[in-house]
Design a protein around this motif. Structure first.
Motif, PDB file in Angstrom:
ATOM      1  N   ARG A 250      41.168  -7.993 -15.607  1.00 35.34           N
ATOM      2  CA  ARG A 250      42.131  -9.079 -15.822  1.00 35.34           C
ATOM      3  C   ARG A 250      42.454  -9.224 -17.326  1.00 35.34           C
ATOM      4  O   ARG A 250      43.595  -9.409 -17.717  1.00 35.34           O
TER       5      ARG A 250
ATOM      6  N   ASP B 262      44.773  -6.532 -18.179  1.00 34.72           N
ATOM      7  CA  ASP B 262      46.103  -6.822 -17.619  1.00 34.72           C
ATOM      8  C   ASP B 262      46.874  -7.762 -18.538  1.00 34.72           C
ATOM      9  O   ASP B 262      48.091  -7.673 -18.675  1.00 34.72           O
ATOM     10  N   LEU B 263      46.143  -8.694 -19.120  1.00 36.64           N
ATOM     11  CA  LEU B 263      46.786  -9.673 -20.008  1.00 36.64           C
ATOM     12  C   LEU B 263      46.993  -9.122 -21.411  1.00 36.64           C
ATOM     13  O   LEU B 263      47.608  -9.769 -22.257  1.00 36.64           O
TER      14      LEU B 263
ATOM     15  N   ARG C 281      38.816 -20.030 -16.312  1.00 34.81           N
ATOM     16  CA  ARG C 281      39.920 -20.880 -16.795  1.00 34.81           C
ATOM     17  C   ARG C 281      40.755 -20.126 -17.817  1.00 34.81           C
ATOM     18  O   ARG C 281      41.980 -20.159 -17.789  1.00 34.81           O
ATOM     19  N   ALA C 282      40.075 -19.463 -18.748  1.00 32.60           N
ATOM     20  CA  ALA C 282      40.794 -18.737 -19.805  1.00 32.60           C
ATOM     21  C   ALA C 282      41.670 -17.643 -19.202  1.00 32.60           C
ATOM     22  O   ALA C 282      42.763 -17.371 -19.691  1.00 32.60           O
ATOM     23  N   LEU C 283      41.191 -17.036 -18.129  1.00 27.47           N
ATOM     24  CA  LEU C 283      41.938 -15.928 -17.515  1.00 27.47           C
ATOM     25  C   LEU C 283      42.904 -16.404 -16.430  1.00 27.47           C
ATOM     26  O   LEU C 283      43.585 -15.595 -15.810  1.00 27.47           O
ATOM     27  N   SER C 284      42.966 -17.710 -16.215  1.00 26.15           N
ATOM     28  CA  SER C 284      43.788 -18.301 -15.144  1.00 26.15           C
ATOM     29  C   SER C 284      43.453 -17.690 -13.789  1.00 26.15           C
ATOM     30  O   SER C 284      44.340 -17.348 -13.001  1.00 26.15           O
ATOM     31  N   LEU C 285      42.178 -17.498 -13.543  1.00 25.96           N
ATOM     32  CA  LEU C 285      41.737 -16.993 -12.237  1.00 25.96           C
ATOM     33  C   LEU C 285      40.865 -18.045 -11.579  1.00 25.96           C
ATOM     34  O   LEU C 285      40.269 -18.878 -12.256  1.00 25.96           O
TER      35      LEU C 285
ATOM     36  N   PHE D 148      37.696 -15.828  -7.075  1.00 24.40           N
ATOM     37  CA  PHE D 148      38.178 -14.467  -7.292  1.00 24.40           C
ATOM     38  C   PHE D 148      37.257 -13.709  -8.238  1.00 24.40           C
ATOM     39  O   PHE D 148      36.905 -12.553  -7.995  1.00 24.40           O
TER      40      PHE D 148
ATOM     41  N   ASN E 149      40.305 -14.483  -2.890  1.00 23.81           N
ATOM     42  CA  ASN E 149      40.710 -15.794  -3.361  1.00 23.81           C
ATOM     43  C   ASN E 149      40.697 -16.802  -2.217  1.00 23.81           C
ATOM     44  O   ASN E 149      41.540 -16.745  -1.329  1.00 23.81           O
TER      45      ASN E 149
END
Lengths: 342, 138
Positions: free
Chosen positions: B11, B14-15, B53-57, B61, B67
């Motif tokens: 992730r 990806d970001l 939270r930082a990864l918006s996941l 997940f 999810n």
């Protein structure tokens, strides 16, 4: 921040992907990072064909290209036999305005890991010219699907999202690590010419379209270049009135369409240096663009002129600037690149 | 099956973030993140939540690769929303519920178009044409 960055559907897409910053750039960066990681895992790619093969493998995507009506019938028969009747809908689904469509196969019905998704690219007739870009556009759609791929997904195809897909396709279809060295080798740093663009196109991927390659070159150029498309158009105000109830006001003195440039795309260097042509400006009769438009016997034209001859309707002109213009005919339109001469 | 660390790394990449960036956003040390991504260290729930939270996941997940929230959404979707236009068409054609669902399912398989004209959502599908094309398989 661009107009596209402010579209709710684009903002929603970036948020869905958990991205921050300017949405369009963030989404493109997201796709690029994903591909970079795959390329790194493979130990590099030598050509755009290798890249496409790697990306489609990762996305479990197969392409079906249709060059004739018989190809379409063969493809429908093939997938219907595999219990995928939705392909039969493509007889009308691939209408004259549709270049490609992507279908998710029913996972429970024996789709292999190689073709969970099938992107059907319509290359019949004039659509064939868009073949390369359409393939990457369909790839772009799958790159931004979130990880829960088994869930039913149906993106709305509203215009802003499609524009983002085009931006992604334009960026990753002309993959920097492969494309940049070719452009550097072919373009010596002088003015960009149509001949150079075509040479770059042939080196990179001979079924990429000239126009898509042009945009890829333009974006990477460190010198100012403005792309314009010219066609017979009314002034914006005339257009509005013709469409409105005030149409009758024109009955005695109807407006006359003139050759204008409804589409103007400057590259970053042009924007930075305030080198510009205003959208929908009238093309002066002395311009090579106008001359090419009037002379049906020619397909291309080029020449030097001064932007001072480009006049606004209030009599003002563009700044004094000698430019080199190369223009090409495309149906009823002429597209051209304009670069300042130092 | 990917580990927690591998999912975090995937992730993050990806970001387009470096380990430094994620460590800063999640208020953890870079060396801890590096160890975590490489499976050399376990992580407590509080830190995992910061990373999620930082990864918006979702925490689900990161921990399981699935999810729960999406699962819940999908089970709601099992109730099936039939678009008005399709419902109207199905009524006019006297289609059975099973045939109507089959039409909707097939339409949902089409996930993208590249077109020079705007294509509508499910309410604007030409269900008549779509039905004519696939009716022999319903």
């Amino acid at each position: 921040m661009s107009r596209l960055d402010q579209e709710p559907s684009v903002i929603a897409l970036a948020a869905e992907l958990g991205l921050r910053g300017d949405p369009v750039e963030a989404v493109i960066g997201f796709c690029h990072a994903k591909i970079d990681r795959w390329v790194k895992g493979r130990g590099g790619v030598a050509s755009v064909a290798d890249l496409e093969s790697l990306v489609t493998e990762q996305l479990q995507l197969t392409f079906e290209e249709l060059f004739t009506d018989e190809d379409l019938e063969r493809m429908i028969a093939k997938y219907v036999a595999q219990r995928e009747p939705v392909f039969a809908s493509l007889r009308h689904g691939l209408d004259s305005s549709t270049f490609g469509t992507t279908i998710r196969r029913r996972s429970s019905r024996g789709a292999s890991p190689k073709d969970k998704y099938v992107a059907v690219i319509d290359c019949r007739g004039e659509k064939g010219a868009r073949r390369f870009f359409t393939r990457w556009h369909e790839i772009a759609h799958l790159l931004v699907l979130e990880r829960e791929l088994d869930a039913p997904v149906r993106r709305s195809t509203d215009d802003p999202l499609e524009q983002v897909m085009d931006s992604i396709a334009g960026r990753i279809g002309f993959y920097e690590p492969i494309f940049a060295p070719i452009l550097a080798r072919r373009h010596g740093g002088a003015l960009l010419s149509f001949a150079t663009i075509d040479a770059v196109r042939k080196d990179y991927c001979d079924h990429a379209s000239f126009q898509a390659t042009l945009f890829a070159c333009q974006r990477r150029l460190s010198t100012p270049l403005v792309y314009v498309e010219a066609e017979m158009k009314y002034k914006a105000e005339e257009e509005r009135r013709l469409r409105s109830s005030q149409k009758r006001l024109f009955e005695d003195d109807p407006p006359v369409a003139k050759l204008r440039v409804p589409l103007v795309v400057p590259n970053e260097a042009a924007t930075d240096q305030n080198f510009r042509v205003m959208p929908n400006m009238r093309v002066p009769e002395t311009s090579v663009i106008h001359q090419l438009h009037e002379d049906a016997s020619r397909e291309e034209a080029s020449g030097e002129e001064n932007l001072r001859s480009w006049e606004f309707s209030d009599g003002k002109t563009l700044p004094d600037c000698r430019v080199w213009i190369e223009a090409k005919r495309a149906g009823n339109r002429v597209f051209a690149i304009i670069q300042p001469l130092n | 099956m990917p580990t927690v660390g591998e999912r975090i790394k995937e992730r993050r990449e990806d970001l387009g973030w470096t380990q430094d960036e994620l460590a800063r956003k999640a208020s953890i040390s870079k060396s801890f993140l590096s160890d975590l991504e490489n499976g050399k260290r376990n992580v407590g729930a509080d830190k995992l939540l910061d990373i999620a939270r930082a990864l918006s996941l979702s925490l689900d997940f990161i921990m399981t690769g699935t999810n729960a929230e999406t699962g819940a959404r999908e089970s709601t979707k099992a109730e099936v929303q039939i678009p008005k236009a399709l419902a109207q068409f199905a009524q006019n054609q006297s289609l059975t519920f099973r045939e109507t669902l089959a039409l909707l399912e097939m339409q949902n398989q089409i996930i993208a178009h590249r077109s020079s004209v705007k294509k509508g959502d499910l309410e604007q599908v030409d269900w008549q044409k779509f039905y004519e094309a696939v009716k022999e398989f319903l």
